[in-house]
Write a protein that holds these residues in place. Sequence first.
Motif, PDB file in Angstrom:
ATOM      1  N   UNK A  63       0.828  -1.200   0.000  1.00  0.00           N
ATOM      2  CA  UNK A  63       0.000   0.000   0.000  1.00  0.00           C
ATOM      3  C   UNK A  63       0.866   1.255   0.000  1.00  0.00           C
ATOM      4  N   UNK A  64       0.517   2.213  -0.828  1.00  0.00           N
ATOM      5  CA  UNK A  64       1.256   3.463  -0.953  1.00  0.00           C
ATOM      6  C   UNK A  64       0.848   4.401   0.177  1.00  0.00           C
ATOM      7  N   UNK A  65       1.829   4.929   0.910  1.00  0.00           N
ATOM      8  CA  UNK A  65       1.514   5.779   2.060  1.00  0.00           C
ATOM      9  C   UNK A  65       0.849   7.092   1.647  1.00  0.00           C
ATOM     10  N   UNK A  71      -5.380   2.130   4.712  1.00  0.00           N
ATOM     11  CA  UNK A  71      -4.803   0.786   4.793  1.00  0.00           C
ATOM     12  C   UNK A  71      -3.434   0.804   5.471  1.00  0.00           C
ATOM     13  N   UNK A  72      -2.646   1.836   5.187  1.00  0.00           N
ATOM     14  CA  UNK A  72      -1.317   1.940   5.792  1.00  0.00           C
ATOM     15  C   UNK A  72      -1.431   2.133   7.298  1.00  0.00           C
ATOM     16  N   UNK A  73      -2.320   3.018   7.729  1.00  0.00           N
ATOM     17  CA  UNK A  73      -2.484   3.261   9.176  1.00  0.00           C
ATOM     18  C   UNK A  73      -3.059   2.048   9.893  1.00  0.00           C
ATOM     19  N   UNK A  74      -3.835   1.239   9.186  1.00  0.00           N
ATOM     20  CA  UNK A  74      -4.342  -0.003   9.787  1.00  0.00           C
ATOM     21  C   UNK A  74      -3.218  -1.003   9.989  1.00  0.00           C
ATOM     22  N   UNK A  75      -2.246  -0.975   9.083  1.00  0.00           N
ATOM     23  CA  UNK A  75      -1.138  -1.931   9.148  1.00  0.00           C
ATOM     24  C   UNK A  75      -0.046  -1.491  10.112  1.00  0.00           C
ATOM     25  N   UNK A  76       0.171  -0.168  10.246  1.00  0.00           N
ATOM     26  CA  UNK A  76       1.296   0.359  11.023  1.00  0.00           C
ATOM     27  C   UNK A  76       0.814   1.355  12.073  1.00  0.00           C
ATOM     28  N   UNK A  77       0.899   0.953  13.338  1.00  0.00           N
ATOM     29  CA  UNK A  77       0.544   1.846  14.426  1.00  0.00           C
ATOM     30  C   UNK A  77       1.764   2.627  14.896  1.00  0.00           C
ATOM     31  N   UNK A  78       1.535   3.828  15.436  1.00  0.00           N
ATOM     32  CA  UNK A  78       2.639   4.710  15.847  1.00  0.00           C
ATOM     33  C   UNK A  78       2.412   5.160  17.280  1.00  0.00           C
ATOM     34  N   UNK A  79       3.462   5.020  18.107  1.00  0.00           N
ATOM     35  CA  UNK A  79       3.404   5.517  19.483  1.00  0.00           C
ATOM     36  C   UNK A  79       4.405   6.664  19.606  1.00  0.00           C
ATOM     37  N   UNK A  80       3.897   7.830  19.951  1.00  0.00           N
ATOM     38  CA  UNK A  80       4.714   9.034  19.996  1.00  0.00           C
ATOM     39  C   UNK A  80       5.643   9.054  21.204  1.00  0.00           C
ATOM     40  N   UNK A  81       6.627   9.940  21.128  1.00  0.00           N
ATOM     41  CA  UNK A  81       7.609  10.055  22.212  1.00  0.00           C
ATOM     42  C   UNK A  81       6.934  10.375  23.535  1.00  0.00           C
ATOM     43  N   UNK A  82       5.927  11.227  23.507  1.00  0.00           N
ATOM     44  CA  UNK A  82       5.127  11.492  24.699  1.00  0.00           C
ATOM     45  C   UNK A  82       3.770  10.814  24.513  1.00  0.00           C
ATOM     46  N   UNK A 100     -11.750   1.238  18.574  1.00  0.00           N
ATOM     47  CA  UNK A 100     -12.584   0.190  17.980  1.00  0.00           C
ATOM     48  C   UNK A 100     -13.832   0.740  17.302  1.00  0.00           C
ATOM     49  N   UNK A 101     -13.972   2.061  17.294  1.00  0.00           N
ATOM     50  CA  UNK A 101     -15.197   2.692  16.789  1.00  0.00           C
ATOM     51  C   UNK A 101     -15.538   2.259  15.368  1.00  0.00           C
ATOM     52  N   UNK A 102     -14.555   2.184  14.500  1.00  0.00           N
ATOM     53  CA  UNK A 102     -14.815   1.886  13.088  1.00  0.00           C
ATOM     54  C   UNK A 102     -15.164   0.426  12.825  1.00  0.00           C
ATOM     55  N   UNK A 147      -3.109   1.458  20.939  1.00  0.00           N
ATOM     56  CA  UNK A 147      -2.750   1.231  19.538  1.00  0.00           C
ATOM     57  C   UNK A 147      -2.974  -0.222  19.138  1.00  0.00           C
ATOM     58  N   UNK A 148      -2.556  -1.161  19.983  1.00  0.00           N
ATOM     59  CA  UNK A 148      -2.601  -2.566  19.597  1.00  0.00           C
ATOM     60  C   UNK A 148      -4.008  -3.166  19.633  1.00  0.00           C
ATOM     61  N   UNK A 149      -4.949  -2.498  20.265  1.00  0.00           N
ATOM     62  CA  UNK A 149      -6.327  -2.995  20.228  1.00  0.00           C
ATOM     63  C   UNK A 149      -6.863  -2.974  18.799  1.00  0.00           C
ATOM     64  N   UNK A 150      -6.252  -2.146  17.941  1.00  0.00           N
ATOM     65  CA  UNK A 150      -6.673  -2.092  16.539  1.00  0.00           C
ATOM     66  C   UNK A 150      -5.988  -3.155  15.683  1.00  0.00           C
ATOM     67  N   UNK A 151      -5.093  -3.927  16.288  1.00  0.00           N
ATOM     68  CA  UNK A 151      -4.412  -5.063  15.665  1.00  0.00           C
ATOM     69  C   UNK A 151      -3.557  -4.702  14.443  1.00  0.00           C
ATOM     70  N   UNK A 152      -2.665  -3.737  14.575  1.00  0.00           N
ATOM     71  CA  UNK A 152      -1.729  -3.477  13.471  1.00  0.00           C
ATOM     72  C   UNK A 152      -0.687  -4.585  13.403  1.00  0.00           C
ATOM     73  N   UNK A 153      -0.166  -4.817  12.219  1.00  0.00           N
ATOM     74  CA  UNK A 153       0.904  -5.807  12.052  1.00  0.00           C
ATOM     75  C   UNK A 153       2.255  -5.225  12.479  1.00  0.00           C
TER      76      UNK A 153
END
Length: 226
Positions: A63-65, A71-82, A100-102, A147-153
Amino acid sequence: MDIRFEQAEARFEGRTVLHPLTLTLSERRIGIIGLNGSGKTTFARMINGLVTPAAGRVTVNGFDTASDGEQVRSAAGFIFQNPQNQIVLPILKEDIALGLTSRKLSREEKQAEVNAVLARFGIEHLADRRVHELSGGELQLAALASVLVTRPEILIMDEPTNQLDLRNRALVEKTVHSLEENVLVISHDLDLIAGFDRVLLFHEGRLLADGEPPAVIDQYRTLCAA
């Protein structure tokens, strides 16, 4: 996991922050290191579309970012520095449920998902706590759960042990090493990434070194000492 940079470049206000880069990432544990301002955070944010290429292309699992953001955000979760910056609701269990709303789950199904991710990190006792009451280590685990409740890879973490005391640092390090997901970690904590599969070293917007941790970390130490 299949992450590809194809002559991908990032610019801000006319300034090149990441010079054209071509590489493929498939290892389960990847560390990203470099001095402040080296381009490492920009590189990581390009993986889940927080930063889109000014030129070239970045793809995640095909998938192109730039064009396939959802699709990209579903596959890759991000946890910020804070991590507190990404926890929106004041009560932890409510914030986790927000992700889980969606998925159009029933109330019971949603509660079961929240309970499962809380149990995964051993923080069931924090479910009804207010976010501002949590310690640094608890905040990191809370952000992980949200983040992981959305099950990113793929999970991307920006300085997960930054500003933590020794006890909380050990807690977060243990958790990172136990994750089932593919993990990319931006970190100055060299002990955290020493056992990873691959480490990338950025300097002045370019990829300076790429390989197994011992050699790349040694090169980084030399750079820091110069």
